[in-house]
Design a protein around this motif. Sequence first.
Motif, PDB file in Angstrom:
ATOM      1  N   ALA A  88       0.841  -1.192   0.000  1.00 20.88           N
ATOM      2  CA  ALA A  88       0.000   0.000   0.000  1.00 20.88           C
ATOM      3  C   ALA A  88       0.880   1.247   0.000  1.00 20.88           C
ATOM      4  N   GLY A  89       0.537   2.205  -0.851  1.00 25.45           N
ATOM      5  CA  GLY A  89       1.290   3.443  -0.933  1.00 25.45           C
ATOM      6  C   GLY A  89       2.432   3.417  -1.937  1.00 25.45           C
ATOM      7  N   THR A  90       2.528   2.337  -2.729  1.00 27.43           N
ATOM      8  CA  THR A  90       3.551   2.256  -3.775  1.00 27.43           C
ATOM      9  C   THR A  90       2.870   2.158  -5.141  1.00 27.43           C
ATOM     10  N   GLN A  91       3.615   2.457  -6.192  1.00 24.52           N
ATOM     11  CA  GLN A  91       3.074   2.324  -7.541  1.00 24.52           C
ATOM     12  C   GLN A  91       3.056   0.855  -7.937  1.00 24.52           C
ATOM     13  N   TRP A  92       1.983   0.419  -8.581  1.00 18.82           N
ATOM     14  CA  TRP A  92       1.839  -0.956  -9.069  1.00 18.82           C
ATOM     15  C   TRP A  92       1.670  -0.898 -10.575  1.00 18.82           C
ATOM     16  N   THR A  93       2.380  -1.779 -11.275  1.00 20.10           N
ATOM     17  CA  THR A  93       2.313  -1.825 -12.740  1.00 20.10           C
ATOM     18  C   THR A  93       2.263  -3.271 -13.207  1.00 20.10           C
ATOM     19  N   ALA A  94       1.441  -3.525 -14.206  1.00 17.33           N
ATOM     20  CA  ALA A  94       1.399  -4.838 -14.851  1.00 17.33           C
ATOM     21  C   ALA A  94       1.081  -4.630 -16.325  1.00 17.33           C
ATOM     22  N   THR A  95       1.671  -5.471 -17.161  1.00 22.19           N
ATOM     23  CA  THR A  95       1.393  -5.417 -18.595  1.00 22.19           C
ATOM     24  C   THR A  95       0.806  -6.751 -19.025  1.00 22.19           C
ATOM     25  N   PHE A  96      -0.321  -6.682 -19.708  1.00 20.65           N
ATOM     26  CA  PHE A  96      -1.030  -7.870 -20.172  1.00 20.65           C
ATOM     27  C   PHE A  96      -0.922  -7.947 -21.695  1.00 20.65           C
ATOM     28  N   THR A  97      -0.459  -9.077 -22.210  1.00 21.84           N
ATOM     29  CA  THR A  97      -0.408  -9.321 -23.652  1.00 21.84           C
ATOM     30  C   THR A  97      -1.658 -10.111 -24.009  1.00 21.84           C
ATOM     31  N   LEU A  98      -2.431  -9.590 -24.934  1.00 24.79           N
ATOM     32  CA  LEU A  98      -3.723 -10.179 -25.279  1.00 24.79           C
ATOM     33  C   LEU A  98      -3.601 -11.001 -26.555  1.00 24.79           C
ATOM     34  N   LEU A  99      -3.926 -12.289 -26.439  1.00 23.29           N
ATOM     35  CA  LEU A  99      -3.844 -13.218 -27.561  1.00 23.29           C
ATOM     36  C   LEU A  99      -5.218 -13.815 -27.838  1.00 23.29           C
ATOM     37  N   ASP A 100      -5.468 -14.167 -29.102  1.00 19.95           N
ATOM     38  CA  ASP A 100      -6.740 -14.807 -29.427  1.00 19.95           C
ATOM     39  C   ASP A 100      -6.629 -16.322 -29.204  1.00 19.95           C
ATOM     40  N   ASP A 101      -7.669 -17.046 -29.551  1.00 22.83           N
ATOM     41  CA  ASP A 101      -7.703 -18.496 -29.315  1.00 22.83           C
ATOM     42  C   ASP A 101      -6.628 -19.269 -30.078  1.00 22.83           C
ATOM     43  N   THR A 102      -6.096 -18.683 -31.150  1.00 21.57           N
ATOM     44  CA  THR A 102      -5.061 -19.359 -31.936  1.00 21.57           C
ATOM     45  C   THR A 102      -3.654 -19.034 -31.436  1.00 21.57           C
ATOM     46  N   GLY A 103      -3.561 -18.122 -30.458  1.00 15.46           N
ATOM     47  CA  GLY A 103      -2.258 -17.709 -29.946  1.00 15.46           C
ATOM     48  C   GLY A 103      -1.689 -16.496 -30.656  1.00 15.46           C
ATOM     49  N   ALA A 104      -2.430 -15.971 -31.633  1.00 16.65           N
ATOM     50  CA  ALA A 104      -1.999 -14.763 -32.341  1.00 16.65           C
ATOM     51  C   ALA A 104      -2.410 -13.524 -31.535  1.00 16.65           C
ATOM     52  N   ARG A 105      -1.767 -12.417 -31.827  1.00 13.53           N
ATOM     53  CA  ARG A 105      -2.126 -11.167 -31.145  1.00 13.53           C
ATOM     54  C   ARG A 105      -3.578 -10.814 -31.422  1.00 13.53           C
ATOM     55  N   MET A 106      -4.284 -10.446 -30.359  1.00 11.00           N
ATOM     56  CA  MET A 106      -5.682 -10.063 -30.468  1.00 11.00           C
ATOM     57  C   MET A 106      -5.787  -8.686 -31.127  1.00 11.00           C
ATOM     58  N   ASN A 107      -6.762  -8.514 -31.987  1.00 16.15           N
ATOM     59  CA  ASN A 107      -7.008  -7.203 -32.592  1.00 16.15           C
ATOM     60  C   ASN A 107      -7.743  -6.342 -31.569  1.00 16.15           C
ATOM     61  N   ILE A 108      -7.028  -5.385 -30.984  1.00 12.74           N
ATOM     62  CA  ILE A 108      -7.644  -4.532 -29.957  1.00 12.74           C
ATOM     63  C   ILE A 108      -7.775  -3.082 -30.429  1.00 12.74           C
ATOM     64  N   ALA A 109      -7.577  -2.851 -31.717  1.00  8.52           N
ATOM     65  CA  ALA A 109      -7.732  -1.501 -32.264  1.00  8.52           C
ATOM     66  C   ALA A 109      -9.156  -1.010 -32.011  1.00  8.52           C
ATOM     67  N   GLY A 110      -9.283   0.179 -31.462  1.00 10.29           N
ATOM     68  CA  GLY A 110     -10.592   0.775 -31.203  1.00 10.29           C
ATOM     69  C   GLY A 110     -11.279   0.280 -29.944  1.00 10.29           C
ATOM     70  N   LYS A 111     -10.644  -0.597 -29.209  1.00 11.17           N
ATOM     71  CA  LYS A 111     -11.230  -1.122 -27.974  1.00 11.17           C
ATOM     72  C   LYS A 111     -10.955  -0.169 -26.806  1.00 11.17           C
ATOM     73  N   VAL A 112     -11.812  -0.215 -25.803  1.00 13.72           N
ATOM     74  CA  VAL A 112     -11.690   0.617 -24.610  1.00 13.72           C
ATOM     75  C   VAL A 112     -11.472  -0.317 -23.424  1.00 13.72           C
ATOM     76  N   PHE A 113     -10.517   0.033 -22.567  1.00 15.49           N
ATOM     77  CA  PHE A 113     -10.162  -0.834 -21.444  1.00 15.49           C
ATOM     78  C   PHE A 113     -10.370  -0.124 -20.115  1.00 15.49           C
ATOM     79  N   GLU A 114     -10.643  -0.935 -19.107  1.00 18.70           N
ATOM     80  CA  GLU A 114     -10.850  -0.428 -17.738  1.00 18.70           C
ATOM     81  C   GLU A 114     -10.330  -1.476 -16.756  1.00 18.70           C
ATOM     82  N   PHE A 115      -9.598  -1.020 -15.748  1.00 15.89           N
ATOM     83  CA  PHE A 115      -9.114  -1.882 -14.678  1.00 15.89           C
ATOM     84  C   PHE A 115      -9.760  -1.388 -13.397  1.00 15.89           C
ATOM     85  N   ALA A 116     -10.402  -2.281 -12.644  1.00 15.59           N
ATOM     86  CA  ALA A 116     -11.109  -1.878 -11.435  1.00 15.59           C
ATOM     87  C   ALA A 116     -10.811  -2.817 -10.278  1.00 15.59           C
TER      88      ALA A 116
END
Length: 123
Positions: A14-42
Amino acid sequence: MGDLPLRWRTSTVAGTQWTATFTLLDDTGARMNIAGKVFEFAIRPGSADATSPPLVKVTAAATVQGYLTVDAVASTVQVVISPTATQLLDTGCRPFALWMDAGLPGQTCLVEGPFYSRLVTSP
């Protein structure tokens, strides 16, 4: 990403910066098309809590709580939660979720799980 949502657990001091990076892949293991998508972390006080806003919420718009960086070419979403926001978590465990297109038709929970936080004694 296979079966969604992906279950993942994380922790912070608590009181420190937290960072994580998520790589999004589709069912075939290829990069997911996320162009135009909106993201939220809660992070919410409990899994049954649906109040708005959540205890911690970050989007691409930077606020005192943090921000998201989306790289559509690399299919990554980096989440940065500020020390101010993690201080709100104190010591405990709360549920979190990373959403794509939250509140829109076809909204998808990509990652969810427990977010542990703890206090550290000052020297």
